[in-house]
Design an enzyme around this catalytic site. Structure first.
Site, PDB file in Angstrom:
ATOM      1  N   GLU A   1      -9.781  15.640  10.458  1.00 25.70           N
ATOM      2  CA  GLU A   1     -10.765  16.835  11.211  1.00 25.70           C
ATOM      3  C   GLU A   1     -11.097  16.122  12.596  1.00 25.70           C
ATOM      4  O   GLU A   1     -11.242  16.704  13.753  1.00 25.70           O
ATOM      5  CB  GLU A   1     -11.820  17.057  10.661  1.00 25.70           C
ATOM      6  CG  GLU A   1     -12.723  16.023  10.207  1.00 25.70           C
ATOM      7  CD  GLU A   1     -12.429  15.665   8.583  1.00 25.70           C
ATOM      8  OE1 GLU A   1     -11.387  15.622   8.279  1.00 25.70           O
ATOM      9  OE2 GLU A   1     -13.436  14.925   7.923  1.00 25.70           O
TER      10      GLU A   1
ATOM     11  N   GLU B   1     -12.059   5.883  -1.438  1.00 22.21           N
ATOM     12  CA  GLU B   1     -13.322   6.767  -2.145  1.00 22.21           C
ATOM     13  C   GLU B   1     -12.711   8.052  -2.341  1.00 22.21           C
ATOM     14  O   GLU B   1     -12.569   8.833  -3.224  1.00 22.21           O
ATOM     15  CB  GLU B   1     -14.416   6.658  -1.102  1.00 22.21           C
ATOM     16  CG  GLU B   1     -15.569   7.648  -1.425  1.00 22.21           C
ATOM     17  CD  GLU B   1     -16.237   7.752   0.005  1.00 22.21           C
ATOM     18  OE1 GLU B   1     -16.154   7.242   0.900  1.00 22.21           O
ATOM     19  OE2 GLU B   1     -17.046   8.759  -0.084  1.00 22.21           O
TER      20      GLU B   1
ATOM     21  N   GLU C   1      -1.789   5.760  -0.158  1.00 24.90           N
ATOM     22  CA  GLU C   1      -2.124   4.620   0.789  1.00 24.90           C
ATOM     23  C   GLU C   1      -3.376   4.320   1.084  1.00 24.90           C
ATOM     24  O   GLU C   1      -3.707   5.338   1.939  1.00 24.90           O
ATOM     25  CB  GLU C   1      -1.106   4.913   2.006  1.00 24.90           C
ATOM     26  CG  GLU C   1      -0.580   3.683   2.444  1.00 24.90           C
ATOM     27  CD  GLU C   1      -1.403   3.212   3.697  1.00 24.90           C
ATOM     28  OE1 GLU C   1      -2.482   2.631   3.267  1.00 24.90           O
ATOM     29  OE2 GLU C   1      -0.967   3.146   4.587  1.00 24.90           O
TER      30      GLU C   1
ATOM     31  N   LYS D   1      -2.406  18.676   6.213  1.00 24.01           N
ATOM     32  CA  LYS D   1      -3.799  18.548   6.948  1.00 24.01           C
ATOM     33  C   LYS D   1      -4.125  17.384   7.752  1.00 24.01           C
ATOM     34  O   LYS D   1      -4.068  16.245   7.115  1.00 24.01           O
ATOM     35  CB  LYS D   1      -4.732  18.676   5.928  1.00 24.01           C
ATOM     36  CG  LYS D   1      -6.326  19.184   6.444  1.00 24.01           C
ATOM     37  CD  LYS D   1      -7.370  19.053   5.649  1.00 24.01           C
ATOM     38  CE  LYS D   1      -8.089  17.897   5.451  1.00 24.01           C
ATOM     39  NZ  LYS D   1      -8.730  17.201   6.871  1.00 24.01           N
TER      40      LYS D   1
ATOM     41  N   GLU E   1     -13.732  -2.822   3.258  1.00 27.40           N
ATOM     42  CA  GLU E   1     -13.206  -2.595   4.357  1.00 27.40           C
ATOM     43  C   GLU E   1     -14.187  -2.018   5.441  1.00 27.40           C
ATOM     44  O   GLU E   1     -14.743  -0.907   5.294  1.00 27.40           O
ATOM     45  CB  GLU E   1     -12.216  -1.483   4.115  1.00 27.40           C
ATOM     46  CG  GLU E   1     -11.361  -1.082   5.175  1.00 27.40           C
ATOM     47  CD  GLU E   1      -9.960   0.042   5.046  1.00 27.40           C
ATOM     48  OE1 GLU E   1     -10.257   0.984   4.424  1.00 27.40           O
ATOM     49  OE2 GLU E   1      -8.975  -0.097   5.410  1.00 27.40           O
TER      50      GLU E   1
ATOM     51  N   CYS F   1      -5.076   0.335   8.364  1.00 24.61           N
ATOM     52  CA  CYS F   1      -5.383   0.101   7.008  1.00 24.61           C
ATOM     53  C   CYS F   1      -4.994  -1.531   6.949  1.00 24.61           C
ATOM     54  O   CYS F   1      -5.373  -1.967   5.776  1.00 24.61           O
ATOM     55  CB  CYS F   1      -4.845   1.286   6.311  1.00 24.61           C
ATOM     56  SG  CYS F   1      -2.936   1.546   6.691  1.00 24.61           S
TER      57      CYS F   1
END
Ligand code: ADP
Ligand code: MG
Length: 479
Positions: free
Chosen positions: A171, A224, A243, A168, A375, A277
């Site tokens: 979006e 999260e 990750e 996936k 972050e 990241c």
């Protein structure tokens, strides 16, 4: 979506809009996949796995991956354009990402034929082997910052291992992977081996994690959601590799090459709009050069050309979505209360549309501040002064995350000491961000676990089976 070798709509008929972050315009609509679509994709992946893919030769899988790499190269301009129009990133960076994605597929094409087991010496008259087998159907959930490259990092090793996949894309950025899928059949990929479902996290991502026929989940995204995935996967003791985010320190000692250091500090956190990241978002600078360093970074940051990614001279595009822009703006407000502003701090002038924010540098940041601990995932640098090596290490490791870190110095002894003391999965010396497809990528602490890339990446899709072959013809003789 792309299920069982065909482009299909969602069973519900629902769709969602996909935007160009530079114009805020809808550039596509995609099927809003839900559990029923994920079930169809998982069924196709399962049928493909047991219906022949599991038994394909490694040479065959390797050749398919080489062909995918070739198609990315042949369609580089088209795919890079799609990537930029959909994600906002500068076109030059998208081109780099396409090259990188091609090399990634190629790397795993080569690795497919090098997945070996072991023969283990044992004290009994037997031969014991450890053989590697594909896990089966893998679920992969992709973020929006490097849409095609992150898909390549996950598809390459899964295919090399002999798994089939339900993937996936985020979006916000499903288009480049869907565009690539047009070539899957021509590359020799049987229907059902790679299935792409599009949709929202809770409606389309969560059912991948919950599906009983999907044996493993590889996720890149927020901490999260990583926690949600791990909890949900626990029900079936499903394998997961995560990750997640970071708040990576980029450490500058007074003896580093000043020009290179300033460049490295900016590159470390402003590349890809800071939507990285491993962004070096905490810049730790030794007191002796601190003032000069902040001034030099600020002067250079103010010259960064912000604009639509599709314009070749652009060095920083808009953020991916209105939501992300608002999130980053929220942190700019927090930062103004917590620290001082050396550059940026708001929304650039001159754009009537587009989710832009300015490259921003906060200094005199306390490591306990929110802008040093959380972050942000945007072009925001937090500069923190330090006294000496011990102090730098104390600050660098005082974070719940541990994805990456970098250290800048001309002293090789110091460089080695610091690299070993940093609690991070990737440590650079005198550079920040070069990502080698041959080397392991992943985090310590709350940046997740499991490693992508290199041979480590393929291990995540393999089970290890022990086979014991008795060579002693006499009965066991126990009873
Ligand atoms: P962000 O909040 O920055 O968009 P996310 O971690 O939410 O980052 O998104 C990364 C990927 O995880 C996307 O593909 C998203 O759709 C997916 N995702 C989001 N929520 C869930 C969820 N509850 N379960 C599975 N996947 C999810
Ligand atoms: Mg989210």
């Amino acid at each position: 979506m792309f299920i069982n070798g065909k482009f299909v709509n969602a069973k519900s008929g629902k769709t969602f809009d996909v935007f160009d972050p530079a114009t805020e315009q809808v550039i596509a609509t995609c099927p809003a996949g839900e559990a029923a679509d994920v079930a169809a994709a998982a069924a196709a992946a399962k049928a493909a796995f047991y219906g022949g893919w599991k038994a394909t030769s490694a040479q065959e899988r390797g050749r398919i991956l080489f062909k995918i790499a070739d198609r990315i190269r042949a369609r580089r301009d088209e795919l890079a354009r799609i990537e930029t129009l959909n994600s906002g990133k500068p076109i030059v960076e998208s081109e780099y990402d396409m090259d990188d994605s091609a090399v990634c597929f190629e790397y795993y094409g080569g690795l497919a034929t090098k997945i070996n087991g072991e023969v283990i010496p044992v004290p009994t008259n037997a031969m014991v082997m450890a053989v590697k087998e594909p896990m089966g159907v893998a679920g992969q959930i992709i973020p929006w910052n490097y849409p095609l490259a992150m898909a390549a990092w996950k598809l390459g090793p899964a295919i090399a291992a002999g798994c089939t996949v339900v993937i996936k894309p985020a979006e916000q950025t499903p288009l480049s992977l869907l565009a690539l899928a047009k070539d899957f059949e021509a590359c020799g990929l049987p229907p059902g081996v790679i299935n792409i479902v599009t949709g929202m996290g809770p409606e389309c991502g969560a059912p991948i994690v919950a599906h009983p026929d999907i044996r493993k989940i590889a996720f890149t995204g927020s901490a999260e959601v990583g926690k949600l995935i791990m909890r949900s996967a626990a029900d079936q003791l499903k394998r997961v590799s995560l990750e997640l985010g970071g708040k990576s320190p980029n450490i500058f000692f007074a003896d580093s090459d000043f020009e290179a250091a300033v460049d490295g500090a900016l590159f470390g956190v402003f590349i890809n709009q800071g939507e990285v990241c491993s962004a070096g978002s905490r810049v730790l600078v030794q007191q002796e050069i601190y003032k000069k360093f902040v001034d030099a970074c600020a002067a250079k940051a103010k010259t960064i050309k912000v604009g639509p990614g599709i314009e070749r001279e652009t060095k920083m595009g808009p953020l991916v979505s209105a939501e992300q822009r608002d999130r980053v703006k929220g942190y700019l407000d927090i930062g103004k209360k917590e620290a001082k502003v050396a550059a940026g701090g708001g929304v650039p002038k001159g754009f009537s549309k587009g989710w832009y924010v300015e490259p921003t540098i906060f200094y005199d940041v306390d490591n306990g501040a929110r802008i040093a601990q959380e972050e942000i995932f945007g072009p925001v640098m937090s500069v923190i002064p330090f006294k000496d090596e011990a102090h730098a290490l104390e600050i660098a490791n005082a974070t719940p995350y541990g994805l990456a870190a970098a250290v800048w110095t001309r002293d090789i002894f110091k460089a080695f000491r610091v690299t070993r003391a940093l609690e991070a999965g990737i440590v650079w010396v005198n550079h920040m961000q070069p990502t080698m497809l041959e080397a392991p990528w992943g985090g310590y602490k709350m940046s997740g676990f499991g490693r992508e890339l290199g041979h480590w990446g393929v291990e995540e899709y393999l089970e290890t089976k022990q086979i014991y072959i008795n060579l002693d013809e006499a009965p066991i003789g126990w009873y």
